[in-house]
Design a protein around this motif. Structure first.
Motif, PDB file in Angstrom:
ATOM      1  N   GLU A 102      12.852  10.721   0.484  1.00 18.57           N
ATOM      2  CA  GLU A 102      13.405   9.365   0.395  1.00 18.57           C
ATOM      3  C   GLU A 102      14.838   9.328   0.924  1.00 18.57           C
ATOM      4  O   GLU A 102      15.209   8.420   1.682  1.00 18.57           O
ATOM      5  CB  GLU A 102      13.373   8.884  -1.056  1.00 18.57           C
ATOM      6  N   LEU A 103      15.643  10.298   0.519  1.00 20.04           N
ATOM      7  CA  LEU A 103      17.036  10.346   0.969  1.00 20.04           C
ATOM      8  C   LEU A 103      17.121  10.565   2.467  1.00 20.04           C
ATOM      9  O   LEU A 103      17.897   9.890   3.167  1.00 20.04           O
ATOM     10  CB  LEU A 103      17.771  11.457   0.218  1.00 20.04           C
ATOM     11  N   ALA A 104      16.327  11.485   2.990  1.00 15.46           N
ATOM     12  CA  ALA A 104      16.360  11.770   4.424  1.00 15.46           C
ATOM     13  C   ALA A 104      15.865  10.585   5.241  1.00 15.46           C
ATOM     14  O   ALA A 104      16.429  10.272   6.298  1.00 15.46           O
ATOM     15  CB  ALA A 104      15.517  13.009   4.722  1.00 15.46           C
ATOM     16  N   LEU A 105      14.814   9.922   4.783  1.00 20.46           N
ATOM     17  CA  LEU A 105      14.278   8.772   5.512  1.00 20.46           C
ATOM     18  C   LEU A 105      15.294   7.632   5.555  1.00 20.46           C
ATOM     19  O   LEU A 105      15.501   7.011   6.609  1.00 20.46           O
ATOM     20  CB  LEU A 105      12.979   8.298   4.859  1.00 20.46           C
ATOM     21  N   ALA A 106      15.937   7.358   4.418  1.00 18.79           N
ATOM     22  CA  ALA A 106      16.953   6.304   4.396  1.00 18.79           C
ATOM     23  C   ALA A 106      18.122   6.655   5.313  1.00 18.79           C
ATOM     24  O   ALA A 106      18.638   5.798   6.046  1.00 18.79           O
ATOM     25  CB  ALA A 106      17.444   6.086   2.962  1.00 18.79           C
ATOM     26  N   ALA A 107      18.527   7.918   5.299  1.00 18.31           N
ATOM     27  CA  ALA A 107      19.657   8.330   6.134  1.00 18.31           C
ATOM     28  C   ALA A 107      19.318   8.256   7.618  1.00 18.31           C
ATOM     29  O   ALA A 107      20.144   7.828   8.434  1.00 18.31           O
ATOM     30  CB  ALA A 107      20.092   9.749   5.750  1.00 18.31           C
ATOM     31  N   ILE A 108      18.107   8.655   7.996  1.00 11.32           N
ATOM     32  CA  ILE A 108      17.759   8.642   9.416  1.00 11.32           C
ATOM     33  C   ILE A 108      17.588   7.214   9.919  1.00 11.32           C
ATOM     34  O   ILE A 108      17.864   6.923  11.095  1.00 11.32           O
ATOM     35  CB  ILE A 108      16.478   9.476   9.667  1.00 11.32           C
ATOM     36  N   ILE A 109      17.153   6.293   9.058  1.00  7.45           N
ATOM     37  CA  ILE A 109      17.083   4.887   9.455  1.00  7.45           C
ATOM     38  C   ILE A 109      18.484   4.349   9.735  1.00  7.45           C
ATOM     39  O   ILE A 109      18.713   3.626  10.722  1.00  7.45           O
ATOM     40  CB  ILE A 109      16.385   4.049   8.361  1.00  7.45           C
ATOM     41  N   ILE A 110      19.437   4.720   8.898  1.00  9.26           N
ATOM     42  CA  ILE A 110      20.830   4.317   9.141  1.00  9.26           C
ATOM     43  C   ILE A 110      21.332   4.929  10.440  1.00  9.26           C
ATOM     44  O   ILE A 110      22.028   4.260  11.229  1.00  9.26           O
ATOM     45  CB  ILE A 110      21.710   4.736   7.949  1.00  9.26           C
ATOM     46  N   ASP A 111      21.002   6.180  10.683  1.00  6.75           N
ATOM     47  CA  ASP A 111      21.400   6.834  11.932  1.00  6.75           C
ATOM     48  C   ASP A 111      20.880   6.073  13.146  1.00  6.75           C
ATOM     49  O   ASP A 111      21.620   5.830  14.111  1.00  6.75           O
ATOM     50  CB  ASP A 111      20.871   8.273  11.973  1.00  6.75           C
ATOM     51  N   VAL A 112      19.601   5.727  13.106  1.00  8.52           N
ATOM     52  CA  VAL A 112      18.976   5.062  14.250  1.00  8.52           C
ATOM     53  C   VAL A 112      19.578   3.681  14.478  1.00  8.52           C
ATOM     54  O   VAL A 112      20.006   3.341  15.592  1.00  8.52           O
ATOM     55  CB  VAL A 112      17.450   4.967  14.045  1.00  8.52           C
ATOM     56  N   VAL A 113      19.614   2.891  13.419  1.00 12.59           N
ATOM     57  CA  VAL A 113      20.092   1.503  13.558  1.00 12.59           C
ATOM     58  C   VAL A 113      21.573   1.467  13.896  1.00 12.59           C
ATOM     59  O   VAL A 113      21.996   0.827  14.878  1.00 12.59           O
ATOM     60  CB  VAL A 113      19.800   0.708  12.267  1.00 12.59           C
ATOM     61  N   LEU A 177      24.362   4.826  -1.641  1.00  9.84           N
ATOM     62  CA  LEU A 177      25.545   5.645  -1.368  1.00  9.84           C
ATOM     63  C   LEU A 177      25.191   7.047  -0.868  1.00  9.84           C
ATOM     64  O   LEU A 177      25.805   7.515   0.100  1.00  9.84           O
ATOM     65  CB  LEU A 177      26.427   5.725  -2.617  1.00  9.84           C
ATOM     66  N   PRO A 178      24.243   7.764  -1.484  1.00 10.89           N
ATOM     67  CA  PRO A 178      23.879   9.078  -0.919  1.00 10.89           C
ATOM     68  C   PRO A 178      23.376   8.984   0.520  1.00 10.89           C
ATOM     69  O   PRO A 178      23.691   9.847   1.342  1.00 10.89           O
ATOM     70  CB  PRO A 178      22.776   9.573  -1.862  1.00 10.89           C
ATOM     71  N   ALA A 179      22.603   7.945   0.813  1.00 14.59           N
ATOM     72  CA  ALA A 179      22.073   7.808   2.172  1.00 14.59           C
ATOM     73  C   ALA A 179      23.192   7.566   3.177  1.00 14.59           C
ATOM     74  O   ALA A 179      23.230   8.186   4.253  1.00 14.59           O
ATOM     75  CB  ALA A 179      21.056   6.666   2.231  1.00 14.59           C
ATOM     76  N   PHE A 180      24.131   6.702   2.846  1.00 15.68           N
ATOM     77  CA  PHE A 180      25.254   6.459   3.746  1.00 15.68           C
ATOM     78  C   PHE A 180      26.154   7.680   3.862  1.00 15.68           C
ATOM     79  O   PHE A 180      26.648   7.997   4.946  1.00 15.68           O
ATOM     80  CB  PHE A 180      26.062   5.248   3.273  1.00 15.68           C
ATOM     81  N   THR A 251      25.385  16.506  -0.394  1.00 10.98           N
ATOM     82  CA  THR A 251      25.144  15.140  -0.850  1.00 10.98           C
ATOM     83  C   THR A 251      24.383  15.128  -2.164  1.00 10.98           C
ATOM     84  O   THR A 251      24.688  14.336  -3.074  1.00 10.98           O
ATOM     85  CB  THR A 251      24.364  14.360   0.223  1.00 10.98           C
ATOM     86  N   GLU A 252      23.389  15.987  -2.293  1.00 12.25           N
ATOM     87  CA  GLU A 252      22.625  16.038  -3.541  1.00 12.25           C
ATOM     88  C   GLU A 252      23.498  16.463  -4.713  1.00 12.25           C
ATOM     89  O   GLU A 252      23.341  15.960  -5.833  1.00 12.25           O
ATOM     90  CB  GLU A 252      21.442  16.995  -3.379  1.00 12.25           C
ATOM     91  N   ALA A 253      24.431  17.378  -4.467  1.00  9.02           N
ATOM     92  CA  ALA A 253      25.316  17.837  -5.537  1.00  9.02           C
ATOM     93  C   ALA A 253      26.298  16.745  -5.946  1.00  9.02           C
ATOM     94  O   ALA A 253      26.547  16.526  -7.145  1.00  9.02           O
ATOM     95  CB  ALA A 253      26.064  19.093  -5.091  1.00  9.02           C
ATOM     96  N   ILE A 254      26.869  16.039  -4.978  1.00  6.45           N
ATOM     97  CA  ILE A 254      27.863  15.005  -5.284  1.00  6.45           C
ATOM     98  C   ILE A 254      27.244  13.866  -6.081  1.00  6.45           C
ATOM     99  O   ILE A 254      27.824  13.369  -7.057  1.00  6.45           O
ATOM    100  CB  ILE A 254      28.498  14.474  -3.989  1.00  6.45           C
ATOM    101  N   PHE A 255      26.056  13.438  -5.684  1.00  5.65           N
ATOM    102  CA  PHE A 255      25.429  12.273  -6.313  1.00  5.65           C
ATOM    103  C   PHE A 255      24.344  12.662  -7.325  1.00  5.65           C
ATOM    104  O   PHE A 255      23.582  11.798  -7.760  1.00  5.65           O
ATOM    105  CB  PHE A 255      24.824  11.364  -5.240  1.00  5.65           C
ATOM    106  N   ASN A 256      24.290  13.947  -7.655  1.00  7.17           N
ATOM    107  CA  ASN A 256      23.309  14.429  -8.634  1.00  7.17           C
ATOM    108  C   ASN A 256      21.892  14.015  -8.252  1.00  7.17           C
ATOM    109  O   ASN A 256      21.108  13.543  -9.080  1.00  7.17           O
ATOM    110  CB  ASN A 256      23.642  13.903 -10.038  1.00  7.17           C
ATOM    111  N   TRP A 257      21.590  14.193  -6.980  1.00  4.31           N
ATOM    112  CA  TRP A 257      20.271  13.826  -6.455  1.00  4.31           C
ATOM    113  C   TRP A 257      19.347  15.034  -6.585  1.00  4.31           C
ATOM    114  O   TRP A 257      19.575  16.071  -5.970  1.00  4.31           O
ATOM    115  CB  TRP A 257      20.397  13.395  -4.997  1.00  4.31           C
ATOM    116  N   ASP A 258      18.307  14.889  -7.373  1.00  5.39           N
ATOM    117  CA  ASP A 258      17.422  16.013  -7.698  1.00  5.39           C
ATOM    118  C   ASP A 258      16.487  16.293  -6.523  1.00  5.39           C
ATOM    119  O   ASP A 258      15.326  15.871  -6.507  1.00  5.39           O
ATOM    120  CB  ASP A 258      16.618  15.693  -8.955  1.00  5.39           C
ATOM    121  N   GLY A 259      17.002  17.036  -5.534  1.00  7.89           N
ATOM    122  CA  GLY A 259      16.228  17.300  -4.331  1.00  7.89           C
ATOM    123  C   GLY A 259      16.030  18.777  -4.076  1.00  7.89           C
ATOM    124  O   GLY A 259      16.304  19.640  -4.919  1.00  7.89           O
ATOM    125  N   VAL A 260      15.574  19.077  -2.872  1.00  7.40           N
ATOM    126  CA  VAL A 260      15.231  20.440  -2.498  1.00  7.40           C
ATOM    127  C   VAL A 260      16.468  21.325  -2.418  1.00  7.40           C
ATOM    128  O   VAL A 260      16.428  22.511  -2.771  1.00  7.40           O
ATOM    129  CB  VAL A 260      14.490  20.435  -1.144  1.00  7.40           C
TER     130      VAL A 260
END
Length: 308
Positions: A102-113, A177-180, A251-260
């Motif tokens: 989810e985080l990567a998909l949101a971030a790559i959409i921001i990158d593209v747009v 915020l994590p995505a941006f 990013t996961e550490a800063i925003f406490n995002w429980d990811g890989v």
């Protein structure tokens, strides 16, 4: 094309095996005793308990036999059992893979747009006010590391304005915020790459010929300039997306995002070898598959690219 895809998928197996061999060797050479986390410090000193645990997890066997068992299980989709929670690694990593995806998909959409749009504006209005603004903003964004951007976003939008929660709550608002934070640096690089590539294509002879024939500017831009400018940008985005899916640790550490990424760090700290191997295997597979997808997309955009 079909033979090329089959050959690349065969390479995926070779790369996976190579990556797991390297990881197995590194984990075998790292000093430490994984029986400690398995039994607890009090029971780890009991030779009977330690022997039973080492036998159960095949730690009493040579490293090549452990690797053979791992590959055999991997062929059936089994990544082993977690040393700490005594649960299958696939069960533990499943929710974390979803969160990272989810985080990567949101971030790559921001990158593209954002990245492609800013790069196009800079190229189409070269040396104008918009070009100066885009060049300045992208240069400024590139100069900020991801952890600095993350802390600044938290301070401004969370602490001062209170628009977003400080820690992840698993909803869409927590994702913004994590995505941006993850996307800003890459979006700036995409914009600079898009601008430079478009300026190069705009000077190409076939573009000048299309303009001389009287084709509308919009047609020239969309059919000729964008199509050929997109190839290096798509290549970069594919690599960037693969790295994001592999775990955005900072990013996961800063925003406490429980990811890989956090799972990998925890696995290394706890000497939890099955989790470490599971994350590495997943990351390598994703990266190789995305490279194949990028190659196929580039071939669709430019018929001159052939894979025979």
């Amino acid at each position: 094309m079909g033979r090329y895809v089959v050959r690349r998928l065969g390479q995926l197996v070779v790369v996976l095996l190579g990556a797991t061999v390297i990881m197995f060797t590194c984990l075998f050479l790292v000093p430490g005793n994984p029986v400690g986390p398995l039994a607890g410090d009090a029971k780890a000193s009991d030779p009977v308990v330690a022997s039973q645990l080492r036998e159960h997890y095949h730690l009493d066997k040579p490293v090549y036999e452990q690797y053979a068992i791992y590959v055999r299980n991997l062929a059936t989709g089994d990544l082993g059992e977690d040393f700490v929670q005594r649960r299958p690694v696939t069960e533990i990593l499943g929710p974390k893979l979803v969160n990272t995806g989810e985080l990567a998909l949101a971030a790559i959409i921001i990158d593209v747009v954002l990245g492609i749009s800013v790069g196009m504006v800079g190229a189409l209005f070269r040396f104008g006010v918009w070009d100066i603004l885009t060049t300045f903003s992208t240069t400024l964004a590139v100069g900020f590391p991801t952890f600095v951007t993350g802390f600044l976003l938290q301070k401004f939008f969370v602490v001062q304005l209170g628009w977003f929660p400080l820690l992840s709550q698993g909803d869409l608002q927590s994702l913004v915020l994590p995505a941006f934070s993850l996307a800003i640096l890459d979006a700036a690089l995409v914009a600079r790459l898009m601008r430079g590539t478009m300026l190069e294509v705009l000077r190409a002879d076939y573009v000048k010929t299309a303009i001389a024939k009287g084709l509308p500017r919009r047609t020239v831009i969309t059919q000729h300039v964008l199509r050929n400018s997109a190839i290096p940008v798509i290549t970069y985005l594919g690599i960037s997306f693969g790295l994001m899916l592999g775990g955005a640790l900072i990013t996961e550490a800063i925003f406490n995002w429980d990811g890989v990424g956090l799972a990998l760090v925890s696995g290394v700290q706890e000497q939890n070898n099955p989790v470490v191997l599971g994350v590495v295997t997943y990351g390598v597979a994703v990266f190789v598959v995305l490279n194949l997808v990028v190659d196929l997309v580039c071939a669709a955009l430019d018929p001159r690219i052939r894979f025979e």
